[in-house]
Write an enzyme that holds these catalytic residues in place. Structure first.
Site, PDB file in Angstrom:
ATOM      1  N   GLU A   1      -3.666   2.181   5.072  1.00 42.87           N
ATOM      2  CA  GLU A   1      -3.546   2.832   3.759  1.00 42.87           C
ATOM      3  C   GLU A   1      -4.335   4.126   3.807  1.00 42.87           C
ATOM      4  OE1 GLU A   1      -4.988   0.659   0.299  1.00 42.87           O
ATOM      5  OE2 GLU A   1      -3.861   2.032  -0.984  1.00 42.87           O
TER       6      GLU A   1
ATOM      7  N   CYS B   1      -2.924  -0.115  -2.878  1.00 46.02           N
ATOM      8  CA  CYS B   1      -2.845   0.427  -4.238  1.00 46.02           C
ATOM      9  C   CYS B   1      -2.042   1.720  -4.313  1.00 46.02           C
ATOM     10  CB  CYS B   1      -4.249   0.669  -4.761  1.00 46.02           C
ATOM     11  SG  CYS B   1      -5.122  -0.861  -5.076  1.00 46.02           S
TER      12      CYS B   1
ATOM     13  N   ASN C   1       2.564  -4.880  -4.491  1.00 44.93           N
ATOM     14  CA  ASN C   1       1.276  -5.085  -3.806  1.00 44.93           C
ATOM     15  C   ASN C   1       0.455  -6.140  -4.528  1.00 44.93           C
ATOM     16  OD1 ASN C   1      -0.897  -4.522  -1.995  1.00 44.93           O
ATOM     17  ND2 ASN C   1      -1.855  -3.325  -3.605  1.00 44.93           N
ATOM     18  N   GLU C   2      -0.346  -5.714  -5.477  1.00 42.02           N
ATOM     19  CA  GLU C   2      -1.228  -6.675  -6.147  1.00 42.02           C
ATOM     20  C   GLU C   2      -0.831  -6.792  -7.617  1.00 42.02           C
ATOM     21  OE1 GLU C   2      -5.281  -5.455  -5.427  1.00 42.02           O
ATOM     22  OE2 GLU C   2      -5.348  -6.563  -3.530  1.00 42.02           O
TER      23      GLU C   2
HETATM   24  O1  AHR Z   1      -7.716  -2.170   0.873  1.00 40.43           O
HETATM   25  C1  AHR Z   1      -8.136  -1.510  -0.268  1.00 40.43           C
HETATM   26  C2  AHR Z   1      -7.391  -1.959  -1.499  1.00 40.43           C
HETATM   27  O2  AHR Z   1      -7.677  -3.282  -1.794  1.00 40.43           O
HETATM   28  C3  AHR Z   1      -5.891  -1.951  -1.396  1.00 40.43           C
HETATM   29  O3  AHR Z   1      -5.364  -0.729  -1.698  1.00 40.43           O
HETATM   30  C4  AHR Z   1      -5.480  -2.946  -2.425  1.00 40.43           C
HETATM   31  O4  AHR Z   1      -4.264  -3.576  -2.111  1.00 40.43           O
HETATM   32  C5  AHR Z   1      -6.646  -3.877  -2.548  1.00 40.43           C
HETATM   33  O5  AHR Z   1      -7.062  -3.993  -3.844  1.00 40.43           O
END
Ligand code: AHR
Length: 645
Positions: free
Chosen positions: A49, A240, A369-370
């Protein structure tokens, strides 16, 4: 004391010692499970990321920050301008990056110019070649000249050249510079050396040496560190950032392909996410875009795992949900076509024009993702239906949200089962205690339904959250549980991957770097030891008929590698004392003749740093084995991999 009494006393002492020794030998039996547990050949991978300057300023080898003068509301951020410099957009060469600079003469020959500060400086190596390029036009039709210079942190000019800009049409200019000094904090200066005005756009400086020699490529040492992990999968581009703090700022892969100069810039939410690590000069240039990601996967020999937005922006930041999912689903379908489609398909053609007519053989895609709550499964269902209808073999990865357990987690898991997602992405950033007590986490997971993708995890050793040896040891102990349950856990990736020492937002991270150097953390070595010794089939490992999940501080797993004809045992001793262990594998048909131990051991609070990168590194030594047994003394607080041939 009589001789007889002395003899009796000595006998008694000898007997007690033997008894004590026997008490302290742990007999661990290794057998084949009733049902074979195959290990996925791509089980251990990496999650990338653009956080901590991982892409721009990190893996992506571009050395100029804000090369297109597009940083939002700050087109000259990262540039020091002097003399008369105007920001303009009229008649720009790249419509999606419209800002460029006009360098006007002030009457003095050296009065106007621009200086780029790089990403916390520009890292240059003595005698290596650096390719500078920019677009320019001479708007006064006079003889135009620019002087380009690389300047060291001590103000020395360490490379320079002059370049004539004679055309009044936008043209690309290129030259190679070879610095006389190594410097991690150099700068690039472009000085107007003629009396007319010159327009300049997209100023780029790349090392000639990139990973695998790719143009628009990756920083060699950082990509090599990934290659050294032999990753099975590569998840990208987030995290994120795929969600965005609003749907408008989500990662949109289509903006990241095509000519690099015309890829529109996006904000990077890590720019302002943590106020205590505020990084106002952090944007996504998309220079490292989806074509480059796929290319990197191919270069690393890893399966690509792209993740797309599911029509929901980051729920920590907003409640924004897409009213119409059609464009989001279309983006996912088009992405699959971009990766795999024939050259005469719309998106396959784009890939081919970028230089890769062959398919990238994409096999899986992550959706969301989350997320949590009801919208996510509703959205996911529509993605799954559309993807299955067109690409029935494509694996679709759902998510159990940001928590490792609890109501939201349970709800999403039940929905993932209902929707028949192929894998479920689980995330856990937890303390050491959690990692140790969760080594049996997957022992009782259902063997039916979706498989687990441990997509983001790291042990957070509070309060400093260093990449301490202790955090790595706890991860190693925990990962014995991933390995033992390889029939359920199909994929696993540590997170985050990279961090610039002068520009990070989140820690711990697997690999740290500055502008010239990089260091592999203890956590990196744990990942590497698992990845390089993953085997092909997991075995049953029992201490007193129980899985070895913390009894007397021990955690163990074992695999067979049928290709290499090896029996591989991994064992973490988290106790403060050494442990004597007898591994008994007499029930296996494995012929064992020689053995090697790879040991990872350090004081718990130690971490590798750029200045001291080798405090914690795996050490190899050969060991004695017998055909049926391995008797070893495990050092206190250590992780060992035994490779028996
Ligand atoms: O790895 C950092 C962040 O942690 C990522 O962007 C997210 O998916 C998680 O909250």
């Amino acid at each position: 004391m009589t001789t007889k009494n002395l003899f009796i006393l000595m006998l008694f002492i000898a007997f007690s010692i033997q008894l004590k020794a026997q008490e302290n030998v742990f007999e661990i039996k290794i057998t084949k499970p009733k049902k074979e547990i195959p290990i996925q050949s791509n089980m251990y991978g990496v999650f990338f990321e653009d956080i901590n300057f991982a892409a721009d300023g990190g893996l992506y080898a571009e050395l100029v920050k804000n090369r297109s003068f597009e940083f939002l509301n700050s087109p000259t951020m990262g540039w020091l301008t002097y003399g008369k410099v105007d920001v303009r957009t009229e008649d720009a060469p790249f419509e999606r990056n419209p800002h460029y600079l006009r360098l006007n003469n002030t009457g003095l020959l050296t009065g106007t110019g621009i200086i780029n500060e790089g990403f916390r400086g520009i890292g240059l190596k003595k005698d290596e070649s650096y390719n500078l390029s920019f677009y320019a036009r001479n708007i006064d039709s006079k003889e135009g000249k620019l002087r380009v210079e690389l300047i060291s942190s001590g103000m020395d000019i360490i490379a320079k050249d002059d370049i004539a800009v004679d055309s009044d049409e936008w043209q690309k200019y290129t030259l190679t510079l070879t610095p006389l000094q190594t410097d991690a904090h150099s700068r690039l200066r472009i000085d107007l050396r003629s009396f007319g005005a010159i327009d300049i756009e997209h100023v780029s400086l790349f090392p000639e040496k990139t990973f695998k020699g790719r143009k628009n490529g990756m920083r060699q040492d950082l990509a090599q560190a990934l290659a050294d992990l032999d990753p099975g999968i590569f998840r990208f581009p987030g995290g994120c950032i795929i969600e965005g703090n609003s749907l408008a700022t989500r990662y949109q892969w289509k903006n990241s392909v095509g000519v690099v100069e015309n890829r529109p810039i996006n904000e990077n939410r890590w720019n302002y996410e943590f106020q205590h690590r505020f990084t106002p000069d952090y944007f996504q240039s998309y220079g490292l875009g989806f074509f480059e990601y796929f290319q990197l996967c191919e270069d690393l020999g890893a399966d690509a795992l792209p993740v797309v937005n599911c029509g929901i922006a980051c729920q920590y930041a907003t409640e924004e949900v897409a009213e119409d999912l059609t464009p989001y689903i279309q983006d996912a379908l088009d992405l699959i076509e971009f990766a795999n489609g024939p050259v005469d398909s719309k998106w396959g053609k784009v890939r081919a024009e970028m230089g890769h007519p062959e398919s990238y053989d994409l096999k899986m895609i992550g959706i969301g993702n989350e997320q949590w709550g009801e919208d996510f499964p509703e959205h996911l269902k529509q993605f799954i239906d559309a993807i299955n209808a067109r690409y029935p073999d494509m694996l679709v990865i759902g998510s159990s949200g940001p928590s490792a357990d609890g109501e939201r987690f349970d709800y999403l898991w039940s929905k993932m089962k209902e929707l028949d997602a192929d894998l479920v992405d689980e995330h856990y950033y937890k303390d050491p205690e959690w990692f140790l007590s969760n080594a049996g986490r997957y022992d009782n997971y259902s063997r039916k339904g979706p498989k687990v993708f441990a997509g983001e995890y790291a042990c957070h050793d509070y309060p400093e959250k260093k990449n301490s040896f202790y955090s790595a040891l706890c991860e190693a102990a925990f990962m014995t549980g991933l390995e033992r349950n390889a029939d359920v856990v199909h994929l696993a990736t540590y997170a985050p991957l990279f961090a610039h020492v002068d520009a990070w937002q989140w820690k711990p991270d697997m690999i740290w770097f500055d502008n010239l150097r990089s260091v592999k953390s203890a956590n990196y070595y744990v990942q590497q030891l698992y990845s390089l010794n993953k085997g092909t089939e997991a075995l049953q490992v029992k201490l007193n008929k129980e899985n070895v999940i913390g009894q007397n501080g021990l955690y163990a797993s074992a695999v067979i590698d049928e290709n290499k004809n090896q029996l591989i045992i991994k064992v973490a001793n988290t106790s403060k004392e050494s442990r004597t262990v007898d591994f008994d594998f007499s029930k296996l048909k494995q012929e064992v003749k020689s053995g090697e131990q790879i040991l990872l051991k350090a004081d718990l609070e130690v971490e590798n740093t750029l200045d001291k990168p080798n405090l914690i590194v795996p050490k190899k030594q050969s060991i004695e084995t017998s055909r049926n047994k391995l008797n070893v003394v495990l050092k206190p607080e250590s992780f060992s991999v035994f490779i028996l041939n």
